[in-house]
Scaffold this active site. Structure first.
Site, short mmCIF file in Angstrom:
data_model
loop_
_atom_site.label_atom_id
_atom_site.label_comp_id
_atom_site.label_asym_id
_atom_site.label_seq_id
_atom_site.Cartn_x
_atom_site.Cartn_y
_atom_site.Cartn_z
N TYR A 98 60.42 30.04 49.39
CA TYR A 98 61.66 29.87 48.63
C TYR A 98 62.79 30.69 49.25
O TYR A 98 62.77 31.93 49.24
CB TYR A 98 61.47 30.30 47.16
CG TYR A 98 60.40 29.53 46.42
CD1 TYR A 98 60.12 28.20 46.74
CD2 TYR A 98 59.67 30.11 45.41
CE1 TYR A 98 59.14 27.48 46.06
CE2 TYR A 98 58.69 29.40 44.72
CZ TYR A 98 58.43 28.09 45.06
OH TYR A 98 57.45 27.39 44.39
N HIS A 152 49.93 27.32 48.96
CA HIS A 152 51.15 26.62 48.54
C HIS A 152 51.21 25.19 49.07
O HIS A 152 51.35 24.97 50.27
CB HIS A 152 52.36 27.42 49.04
CG HIS A 152 53.65 27.01 48.41
ND1 HIS A 152 54.82 27.68 48.65
CD2 HIS A 152 53.98 26.01 47.55
CE1 HIS A 152 55.81 27.11 47.97
NE2 HIS A 152 55.33 26.09 47.31
P1 NAD Z 1 62.60 23.36 36.88
O1 NAD Z 1 62.15 22.07 36.32
O2 NAD Z 1 62.19 24.59 36.20
O3 NAD Z 1 64.20 23.26 36.98
C1 NAD Z 1 64.96 24.30 37.51
C2 NAD Z 1 66.43 23.95 37.33
O4 NAD Z 1 66.72 23.92 35.94
C3 NAD Z 1 67.36 24.97 37.95
O5 NAD Z 1 68.50 24.29 38.45
C4 NAD Z 1 67.76 25.82 36.77
O6 NAD Z 1 69.02 26.41 36.96
C5 NAD Z 1 67.80 24.79 35.67
N1 NAD Z 1 67.62 25.36 34.32
C6 NAD Z 1 66.72 26.27 33.89
N2 NAD Z 1 66.90 26.57 32.60
C7 NAD Z 1 67.94 25.80 32.18
C8 NAD Z 1 68.61 25.67 30.94
N3 NAD Z 1 68.25 26.36 29.87
N4 NAD Z 1 69.65 24.79 30.87
C9 NAD Z 1 70.03 24.09 31.95
N5 NAD Z 1 69.43 24.17 33.16
C10 NAD Z 1 68.41 25.04 33.27
O7 NAD Z 1 62.17 23.38 38.41
P2 NAD Z 1 61.68 24.49 39.42
O8 NAD Z 1 62.59 25.68 39.45
O9 NAD Z 1 61.42 23.78 40.69
O10 NAD Z 1 60.26 24.93 38.86
C11 NAD Z 1 60.04 26.15 38.22
C12 NAD Z 1 59.28 27.12 39.09
O11 NAD Z 1 57.96 26.65 39.27
C13 NAD Z 1 59.83 27.35 40.50
O12 NAD Z 1 60.90 28.28 40.49
C14 NAD Z 1 58.60 27.84 41.20
O13 NAD Z 1 58.40 29.21 40.89
C15 NAD Z 1 57.49 27.01 40.54
N6 NAD Z 1 57.17 25.79 41.32
C16 NAD Z 1 56.11 25.82 42.16
C17 NAD Z 1 55.80 24.71 42.93
C18 NAD Z 1 54.64 24.77 43.88
O14 NAD Z 1 53.91 25.73 43.89
N7 NAD Z 1 54.40 23.76 44.69
C19 NAD Z 1 56.56 23.55 42.85
C20 NAD Z 1 57.63 23.53 41.95
C21 NAD Z 1 57.91 24.65 41.19
#
Ligand code: NAD
Length: 321
Positions: A61, A126
């Site tokens: 990231y 990952h």
């Molecule tokens: P997510 O679905 O959580 O969406 C994140 C987006 O939503 C960001 O733009 C954020 O600013 C916005 N957001 C968050 N809260 C909000 C609110 N209350 N109102 C409006 N917008 C809001 O997607 P993500 O960040 O990709 O997934 C969460 C976490 O999961 C990642 O940060 C990561 O740590 C993990 N992740 C891991 C993998 C993997 O291991 N392959 C893949 C995807 C995500």
């Protein structure tokens, strides 16, 4: 305003008690737009104050930025090490994928340095669908991670990725207990619930379940997804329509989506990416409201109807797909 802390749930057989809302730290790597150090610190500190204890990051990231920023913020928060749970990853880097034993063994040391920690709670392989073969993960990467676990640098081992078949393939072939946790993403939200079918298998294996991206990496937000989002134009358009519908009714699609994911108590933690104090407070408030009042079932039915034509639509990921 938020007055109550989020609930905690058991994570498989790890003994870890994780907050139902987990802090996805990919935004700290500027993955969803620029975030200042002050914003990052206030978000992390507020999350800890409100009972969020699970923080997920990766060297991938922001090209290691997320780990460094998270490490600085956790240290500066003043909260004791045993009050939070840190999950990071190995095998995926901005330079590419490398799941070799040698690389992941170096990777944990690099991560610990950036995170300013002596150990992480969870170390995940990952996005294993990008390994040359899943058999490498089984025969080389997971044994290397076991040694890291024995060294005390990671307490538990996990695997992550998009296609759900990767989890059954690996878990059916590794010795019981060698994978403690799986992290699935974009498969348990209003538009895609396919993780549900895998839950009995995972429970049977004694593996903890973390589900990430309840907002489908920005699809289910008012502002919409980032440019790099891999969804089809059809899926993006349906999610946009759902967001517009909610807004017209004075409701928030992100709140509804997060509550939908959180309502499934078989999922130990829902990781949501947060890049501001306001989002942290909104997301905790959504969890508390869900616990006290349940989900807005009328709005949910309407949004489900809008998303029905794209239900469970996903996108390709990995070299096997
Ligand atoms: P997510 O679905 O959580 O969406 C994140 C987006 O939503 C960001 O733009 C954020 O600013 C916005 N957001 C968050 N809260 C909000 C609110 N209350 N109102 C409006 N917008 C809001 O997607 P993500 O960040 O990709 O997934 C969460 C976490 O999961 C990642 O940060 C990561 O740590 C993990 N992740 C891991 C993998 C993997 O291991 N392959 C893949 C995807 C995500």
């Amino acid at each position: 305003m938020v007055g109550e802390a989020v609930e905690v749930r058991e994570l498989g057989k790890t003994g870890l008690r994780v907050s139902s809302v987990g802090f996805g730290a990919s935004p700290l790597g500027n993955v969803f737009g620029h975030i200042t150090h002050d914003e990052a610190l206030s978000s992390v500190r507020r999350a800890l104050q409100l009972g969020i204890n699970l923080f997920d990051t990766s060297p991938y990231y922001g090209g290691t930025l997320s780990e460094s920023v998270l490490g600085r913020c956790l240290e500066a928060s003043g909260f004791p090490r045993d009050s939070y749970i840190v999950s990071t990853k190995c095998g995926r880097y901005v330079e590419g994928f490398d799941f070799s034993a040698d690389r992941v063994t170096r990777s944990i040391d690099e991560s610990l340095q950036r995170l300013r920690l002596d150990y992480v709670d969870i170390l995940n392989c990952h996005d294993i669908e990008f390994a040359p073969s899943l058999d490498q993960i089984i025969n080389e990467t997971i044994p290397a991670l076991q040694k890291i676990k024995e060294s005390g640098k990671a307490r538990f081992i996990g695997i992550t990725g998009l296609p759900l078949e990767i989890f059954t393939y690996v878990l059916d072939r590794v010795p019981p207990g060698s994978v403690d946790v799986i992290l699935s993403y974009c498969h348990y939200g209003i538009n895609d619930t396919t993780l549900q079918d895998l839950i009995p298998f995972l429970q049977n294996k004694g593996v903890g379940i973390i589900s990430a991206s309840p907002l489908s990496m920005g699809l289910l937000t008012e502002t919409g997804p980032p440019d790099w989002h891999p969804a089809s134009a059809e899926l993006k358009s349906a999610c946009r329509a759902a967001a517009v519908h909610c807004k017209a009714k004075g409701k928030n699609i992100s709140k509804l989506s997060l509550q939908y994911s959180l309502a499934n108590k078989e999922i130990s933690s829902v990781l949501v990416g947060m890049n501001s104090l306001q989002q942290v407070e909104e997301n905790v408030e959504a969890a508390v409201e869900l616990a006290n009042h349940g989900v807005d079932s009328e709005l949910l039915l309407e949004v489900e109807a809008i998303l029905e034509p794209v239900k469970n639509q996903t996108w390709p990921s990995g070299i096997q797909s």
